[in-house]
Enzyme design. Structure first.
Site, short mmCIF file in Angstrom:
data_model
loop_
_atom_site.label_atom_id
_atom_site.label_comp_id
_atom_site.label_asym_id
_atom_site.label_seq_id
_atom_site.Cartn_x
_atom_site.Cartn_y
_atom_site.Cartn_z
N ASP A 11 80.79 63.55 24.79
CA ASP A 11 81.81 63.67 25.84
C ASP A 11 82.06 62.25 26.35
O ASP A 11 81.30 61.73 27.16
CB ASP A 11 81.30 64.58 26.97
CG ASP A 11 82.30 64.68 28.11
OD1 ASP A 11 83.52 64.67 27.85
OD2 ASP A 11 81.85 64.79 29.27
N GLU A 71 84.86 65.10 22.06
CA GLU A 71 85.90 65.77 22.83
C GLU A 71 87.12 64.87 22.94
O GLU A 71 87.00 63.67 23.20
CB GLU A 71 85.39 66.13 24.23
CG GLU A 71 86.39 66.94 25.03
CD GLU A 71 85.81 67.42 26.33
OE1 GLU A 71 85.12 68.45 26.33
OE2 GLU A 71 86.05 66.76 27.36
N ASP A 143 77.95 65.67 32.31
CA ASP A 143 78.37 64.98 31.09
C ASP A 143 77.54 65.40 29.89
O ASP A 143 78.06 65.62 28.80
CB ASP A 143 78.29 63.46 31.29
CG ASP A 143 79.16 62.99 32.44
OD1 ASP A 143 80.39 63.07 32.32
OD2 ASP A 143 78.60 62.56 33.46
#
Length: 170
Positions: A11, A71, A143
């Site tokens: 991420d 992502e 996160d």
């Protein structure tokens, strides 16, 4: 049965880049590790990106993933922030690519829909589902939870991606 696959989910973020490693074997998934790579706010952009590069390189080396999923970023209203986030995302893409790993990309809505069942789930809902799906996961940050969600999304969609790739070749 297919052999276990170790998946690293990332991420991306300039301040904190979350990472999570799972093992996928058939329809079963298991927790391996997770955490965050952080950059120091007072440093130049180049130094911060180097810190992310070094940290993600250590993660790839330490956990030896077979595949990586990153992502995709959503468009931010602030163009300057969006540009910096895009540069951090570039680091997240290039580190595994330089290690010779396949890198898949997933939209945030698909990640959330896969893990939570709703494409617009909030971070707390994602964290809750990570605790359900990976009870041994010790996520200390949103996160890291988001990165595990990216890895789970890849575990669920990797078969379809391979099938589509085969159809393009054939």
């Amino acid at each position: 049965m297919n052999p276990p696959i170790r998946i690293l989910g990332i991420d991306p973020g300039l301040r904190k880049t979350g990472w999570g490693v799972i093992v996928s074997e058939g329809s079963k998934i298991g927790f391996v590790a997770c955490g965050c790579v952080e950059s120091e706010a007072g440093l130049s952009l180049a130094e911060r990106l180097r810190q992310l590069y070094d940290g993600l390189s250590r993660v790839v080396h330490a956990h030896a993933p077979d595949e990586v999923a990153v992502e995709e970023t959503f468009v931010n209203r602030d163009p300057q922030s969006a540009l910096k986030l895009g540069q951090a995302r570039g680091v997240a893409l290039v580190v595994p690519a330089l290690a010779g790993l396949d890198v898949a990309e997933y939209a945030a809505n698909l990640v959330k829909k896969t893990v939570v069942g709703v494409g617009h789930a909030d971070k707390k809902q994602v964290q809750m589902m990570i605790r359900v799906l990976l009870p041994k996961a010790e996520t200390r940050s949103a996160d890291a939870s988001d990165a595990l969600a990216v890895a789970i999304c890849h575990a669920q969609h990797r078969g379809m991606r391979a099938l589509v790739a085969q159809m393009r070749v054939g």
